[in-house]
Design an enzyme around this catalytic site. Structure first.
Site, mmCIF file in Angstrom:
data_model
loop_
_atom_site.group_PDB
_atom_site.id
_atom_site.type_symbol
_atom_site.label_atom_id
_atom_site.label_comp_id
_atom_site.label_asym_id
_atom_site.label_seq_id
_atom_site.Cartn_x
_atom_site.Cartn_y
_atom_site.Cartn_z
ATOM 1 N N TYR A 1 -3.542 3.570 7.915
ATOM 2 C CA TYR A 1 -4.826 2.729 8.041
ATOM 3 C C TYR A 1 -5.601 3.618 9.103
ATOM 4 O O TYR A 1 -5.510 4.724 9.247
ATOM 5 C CB TYR A 1 -4.574 1.226 8.176
ATOM 6 C CG TYR A 1 -3.601 0.534 7.191
ATOM 7 C CD1 TYR A 1 -4.056 0.703 5.806
ATOM 8 C CD2 TYR A 1 -2.784 -0.272 7.521
ATOM 9 C CE1 TYR A 1 -3.197 0.177 4.924
ATOM 10 C CE2 TYR A 1 -1.905 -1.022 6.464
ATOM 11 C CZ TYR A 1 -2.257 -0.762 5.372
ATOM 12 O OH TYR A 1 -1.536 -1.452 4.276
ATOM 13 N N TYR B 1 -3.014 -3.060 -10.684
ATOM 14 C CA TYR B 1 -2.749 -2.779 -9.333
ATOM 15 C C TYR B 1 -2.027 -3.637 -8.501
ATOM 16 O O TYR B 1 -1.245 -3.225 -7.751
ATOM 17 C CB TYR B 1 -4.314 -2.546 -8.727
ATOM 18 C CG TYR B 1 -4.506 -2.409 -7.127
ATOM 19 C CD1 TYR B 1 -4.157 -1.004 -6.980
ATOM 20 C CD2 TYR B 1 -4.643 -3.242 -6.292
ATOM 21 C CE1 TYR B 1 -4.262 -0.899 -5.455
ATOM 22 C CE2 TYR B 1 -4.923 -2.878 -4.865
ATOM 23 C CZ TYR B 1 -4.463 -1.598 -4.665
ATOM 24 O OH TYR B 1 -4.639 -1.442 -3.333
ATOM 25 N N VAL C 1 1.311 -3.718 4.061
ATOM 26 C CA VAL C 1 1.043 -4.921 4.901
ATOM 27 C C VAL C 1 2.209 -6.032 4.520
ATOM 28 O O VAL C 1 2.323 -6.957 5.258
ATOM 29 C CB VAL C 1 -0.195 -5.660 4.431
ATOM 30 C CG1 VAL C 1 -1.460 -4.938 4.878
ATOM 31 C CG2 VAL C 1 -0.276 -6.082 3.136
ATOM 32 N N SER D 1 0.778 -1.189 -0.098
ATOM 33 C CA SER D 1 -0.066 0.170 -0.037
ATOM 34 C C SER D 1 0.811 1.307 -0.037
ATOM 35 O O SER D 1 0.480 2.355 -0.333
ATOM 36 C CB SER D 1 -0.984 0.073 1.131
ATOM 37 O OG SER D 1 -2.154 -0.826 1.021
ATOM 38 N N LYS E 1 0.358 3.253 -2.915
ATOM 39 C CA LYS E 1 -0.952 4.256 -3.230
ATOM 40 C C LYS E 1 -0.282 5.743 -3.234
ATOM 41 O O LYS E 1 -0.785 6.384 -3.871
ATOM 42 C CB LYS E 1 -1.839 3.993 -1.931
ATOM 43 C CG LYS E 1 -2.363 2.718 -2.289
ATOM 44 C CD LYS E 1 -3.144 2.443 -0.887
ATOM 45 C CE LYS E 1 -3.810 1.014 -1.023
ATOM 46 N NZ LYS E 1 -4.692 0.761 0.281
#
Length: 308
Positions: free
Chosen positions: A244, A192, A262, A64, A67
């Site tokens: 998060y 992705y 993660v 992540s 992102k």
């Protein structure tokens, strides 16, 4: 400010016991094979020096953390109006893979680009004709950030993520049903999962942080890679949504713009000082690196890095 290898070595050993209390991510089978005791950190100073400690040669997939990088890329390629027509700017308070707010909000667009639904909406905007061209254009952008032309993704992890992508697939179809995204969902998932499976070590991650810490300018060449307004947007999302649904707690205890993944990676930015790359794969219950969080907290407190 002088930060030495010896300083970081002591910090790494101080937090290493926390690895025993975390859990390796299990829903992506390829990530469940790693050694949970690993801890590493790199600080890329804006003067060019990179100070490291721990298992720094280990590579990991950024998950992540990507992102932030895809958001910066798409803001450059598409502009703010197009991006924020499709994703919002607000924290959710929900887990990163939740679908709940998509169903209840009007319009049905993701609340921010740091949750999975928002990241899918951003990745769907990647320009190019077909999967390979879209990927290669994004990869070249990442190569400029890391100064590494051979940067690529881990095929085993990417395939593992693709095979377990039913929730992300559901999110993507929901977004397409509500006209947030267009195009082929399977191609989007391929793209992705590739971006999440990009492989780096702590030094490369810290160098990316240094570019952001210098408002988009390469710390070694002086080349402008990102406009300062895009850096500002990304740093703001990192503070409000980057850890998060523990982002508020992290802001209070650490106070550094950061994005987690993660796999156990954390990208940190200390504006005007350095970029930080951390890796330790044992996670807490919210999906953040347990020892990595403690290491960031220790670094921030020792050197007064909190932006607050």
């Amino acid at each position: 400010m002088r930060i030495t290898h010896g300083d970081l070595d002591r910090f790494v050993e101080q937090v290493r016991p926390y690895t025993e209390y975390g859990q390796i991510v299990e829903y992506i089978p390829a990530l469940a094979k790693v050694d949970p005791s690993q801890v590493s950190i790199a600080l890329h100073m804006l003067e060019g020096e990179c100070v490291t400690a721990g298992d720094t040669e280990e590579t990991f997939t950024i998950q992540s953390i990507s992102k932030v990088l895809s958001l910066a890329y798409i803001l450059m390629e598409r502009g703010e109006a197009e991006v924020f027509h499709r994703v919002g700017m607000e924290p959710t308070g929900d887990p990163f893979n939740s679908i709940a707010k998509l169903e209840t909000n009007r319009p049905n667009k993701p609340l921010n680009p740091m949750i999975n639904a928002g990241a899918l909406a951003v990745t769907a905007l990647m320009p190019g004709d077909g999967l390979e061209e879209r990927w290669e254009r994004f990869r070249k952008f990442l190569s400029a950030l890391t100064d590494k032309d051979t940067l690529t993704f881990n095929d085993e992890v990417q395939q593992s993520e693709l095979e377990t992508a039913d929730l992300n697939r559901s999110l993507a179809y929901f977004l397409r049903q509500h006209q947030v995204i267009q195009g082929d969902v399977e191609e989007l998932l391929q793209l992705y999962t590739r971006q999440c499976s990009i492989e780096m070590n702590c030094q490369e991650l810290a160098r990316i942080g240094a570019v952001f810490a210098r408002d988009g300018i390469c710390p070694t060449s002086g080349e402008s890679i990102l406009p300062p307004y895009i850096v500002r947007i990304c740093k703001t999302f990192m503070v409000t949504c980057g850890m998060y649904n523990a982002s508020g707690e992290f802001a209070i205890k650490v106070g550094i713009p950061a994005k987690t993944g993660v796999s156990g990676g954390i990208l940190g930015i200390v504006p005007g000082v350095c970029g930080i790359g951390v890796y330790s794969p044992a996670l807490d219950e919210k999906g953040n690196s347990l020892a990595g969080w403690k290491l960031m907290e220790l670094i921030s407190r020792t050197y007064d890095f909190s932006m607050f």
